[in-house]
Design a protein around this motif. Structure first.
Motif, short mmCIF file in Angstrom:
data_model
loop_
_atom_site.label_atom_id
_atom_site.label_comp_id
_atom_site.label_asym_id
_atom_site.label_seq_id
_atom_site.Cartn_x
_atom_site.Cartn_y
_atom_site.Cartn_z
N ALA A 270 0.83 -1.20 0.00
CA ALA A 270 0.00 0.00 0.00
C ALA A 270 0.87 1.26 0.00
CB ALA A 270 -0.90 0.00 1.23
N THR A 271 0.30 2.32 -0.52
CA THR A 271 0.91 3.65 -0.42
C THR A 271 0.16 4.42 0.66
OG1 THR A 271 -0.58 4.65 -2.03
CG2 THR A 271 1.45 3.63 -2.88
N SER A 272 0.72 5.52 1.07
CA SER A 272 0.02 6.37 2.03
C SER A 272 -1.27 6.91 1.42
CB SER A 272 0.92 7.52 2.48
OG SER A 272 2.00 7.04 3.24
N SER A 273 -1.23 7.18 0.12
CA SER A 273 -2.45 7.66 -0.56
C SER A 273 -3.56 6.62 -0.50
CB SER A 273 -2.14 8.00 -2.03
OG SER A 273 -1.24 9.07 -2.10
N ASP A 274 -3.21 5.34 -0.62
CA ASP A 274 -4.20 4.27 -0.46
C ASP A 274 -4.84 4.36 0.92
OD1 ASP A 274 -3.43 3.29 -2.95
OD2 ASP A 274 -2.16 1.70 -2.13
N TYR A 275 -4.01 4.49 1.93
CA TYR A 275 -4.49 4.58 3.31
C TYR A 275 -5.42 5.76 3.50
CZ TYR A 275 -2.19 1.03 6.17
OH TYR A 275 -1.83 -0.15 6.77
N ILE A 276 -4.98 6.91 3.04
CA ILE A 276 -5.75 8.14 3.26
C ILE A 276 -7.08 8.09 2.52
CG2 ILE A 276 -5.76 10.64 2.90
CD1 ILE A 276 -2.63 10.45 3.33
N GLN A 277 -7.06 7.58 1.29
CA GLN A 277 -8.32 7.45 0.54
C GLN A 277 -9.28 6.50 1.23
OE1 GLN A 277 -8.07 6.93 -3.86
NE2 GLN A 277 -5.89 7.39 -3.61
N LEU A 278 -8.74 5.40 1.77
CA LEU A 278 -9.60 4.42 2.44
C LEU A 278 -10.16 5.01 3.74
CD1 LEU A 278 -10.85 1.65 2.41
CD2 LEU A 278 -8.73 0.72 3.38
N ILE A 279 -9.36 5.76 4.46
CA ILE A 279 -9.85 6.44 5.68
C ILE A 279 -11.00 7.38 5.34
CG2 ILE A 279 -9.24 8.23 7.36
CD1 ILE A 279 -6.44 6.88 7.52
N ARG A 280 -10.83 8.16 4.28
CA ARG A 280 -11.89 9.11 3.88
C ARG A 280 -13.16 8.37 3.46
NH1 ARG A 280 -9.04 12.03 6.71
NH2 ARG A 280 -7.39 13.31 5.80
N HIS A 281 -12.97 7.24 2.78
CA HIS A 281 -14.13 6.43 2.36
C HIS A 281 -14.89 5.88 3.57
CE1 HIS A 281 -16.62 3.63 0.11
NE2 HIS A 281 -16.12 2.62 0.80
N VAL A 282 -14.14 5.39 4.55
CA VAL A 282 -14.76 4.87 5.78
C VAL A 282 -15.51 5.99 6.50
CG1 VAL A 282 -14.27 3.95 8.08
CG2 VAL A 282 -13.14 2.96 6.08
#
Length: 304
Positions: A270-282
């Motif tokens: 994963a990239t940090s962008s993956d993490y941040i996008q998933l956090i925003r989606h949640v």
């Protein structure tokens, strides 16, 4: 424009025995194995070296970022400009009677084990918290019914201008996942814990129980940044995420854990962008389904 070559040369003269790394990948220094590069990366070995770095950065208006072990942080893929300091090597520990004095870079898990070895009770809750002492103080870390606020009696810090200052009981301004250290952006260098004399077997049994609960409930087999969200008043973040049918949801290599909905794990580079996008989606999904705003416990830092 930051002149990194000048900063590098200046700091080499000011702290000649401390290694300074240029263009260091911060993915090497976070638990989730993501994050871009930083301009300069330093691990001071003494409080005095850290004070020199902080004072230099303040006087020259250079951005300064302080890390512990990178357990509760997401560093954006664009990295961090200026100086990044890791406090990992500020980890000296002493025990006198029922008092433990320890550097902020020490692992709080290790401190809990030293307490056990000395038949001292009060840090059993910390036996599974993966971060440093400094990080634990900043966020008033807690688990299994215990919190840092219950055992901390003093803390030595460095202010953003480079001054040493000591805080004592009554001055910590602790609340849920917050403290004076976080509010005033203070750099913790040392903590003093006052514990209670106890029975080794009783203390060990409690730590074993906490460790079992952690290992059985948390997705320790994957890199993660720990519990992603703070507990919203009247709810549990993990339950809201689970009831939103988000477990197993993936963006890139980041996934909402199937084992514990409050965790997001790095399952495939994963990239940090993956993490941040998933956090925003949640956050958006939980808000839509339950009208609850999830606030992140993990810190997201670095260049946008």
């Amino acid at each position: 424009m930051i002149d990194n070559i000048k900063i590098f040369n200046d700091l080499q003269k000011l702290i000649p025995n401390v290694e300074i790394l240029a263009n260091e990948p911060l993915s090497k220094h976070t638990f989730i194995k993501t994050g871009g590069i930083c301009d300069l990366f330093i691990k001071p070995t003494k409080m005095e070296n850290l004070q020199i770095i902080v004072t230099y950065a303040h006087e020259n208006k250079i951005p300064l970022t302080v890390l512990g072990k990178g357990t509760n942080v997401i560093i954006r893929d664009s990295g961090i400009r200026g100086i990044v300091v890791s406090l990992e090597l500020l980890n000296e520990l002493t025990v006198e009677g029922n008092i433990i004095t320890v550097g902020s870079g020490a692992n709080i898990i290790d401190v809990s084990r030293v307490a056990l070895d000395n038949h001292l009770s009060g840090l059993e809750f910390a036996c599974g918290i993966p971060g440093t002492v400094g990080g634990a103080l900043i966020m008033n870390a807690g688990a299994y019914g215990g919190e840092i606020s219950e055992v901390l009696t003093s803390a030595k810090v460095i202010t953003q201008s480079g001054e040493f200052k000591t805080f004592v009981e009554g001055e910590f301004d602790f609340s849920y996942r917050n403290s004076i250290f976080a509010k005033e952006n203070l750099i913790i260098v040392e903590a003093v814990f006052t514990l209670k004399n106890g029975d080794y077997e009783v203390i060990k049994a409690k730590m074993d129980e906490n460790t079992f609960l952690r290992e059985s409930k948390q997705p320790l087999e994957y890199p993660s940044c720990g519990s992603v969200f703070k507990r919203p008043p009247g709810y549990f973040a993990g339950k809201l995420i689970q009831d939103s049918n988000l477990q197993g949801t993936r963006i890139g290599g980041a996934e909402v854990s199937k084992k514990h909905a409050g965790f997001i794990v790095n399952v495939d580079n994963a990239t940090s962008s993956d993490y941040i996008q998933l956090i925003r989606h949640v956050q958006a999904t939980v808000k839509e389904k339950f009208g609850v705003d999830l606030e992140t416990e993990v810190k997201i830092i670095g260049e946008e």
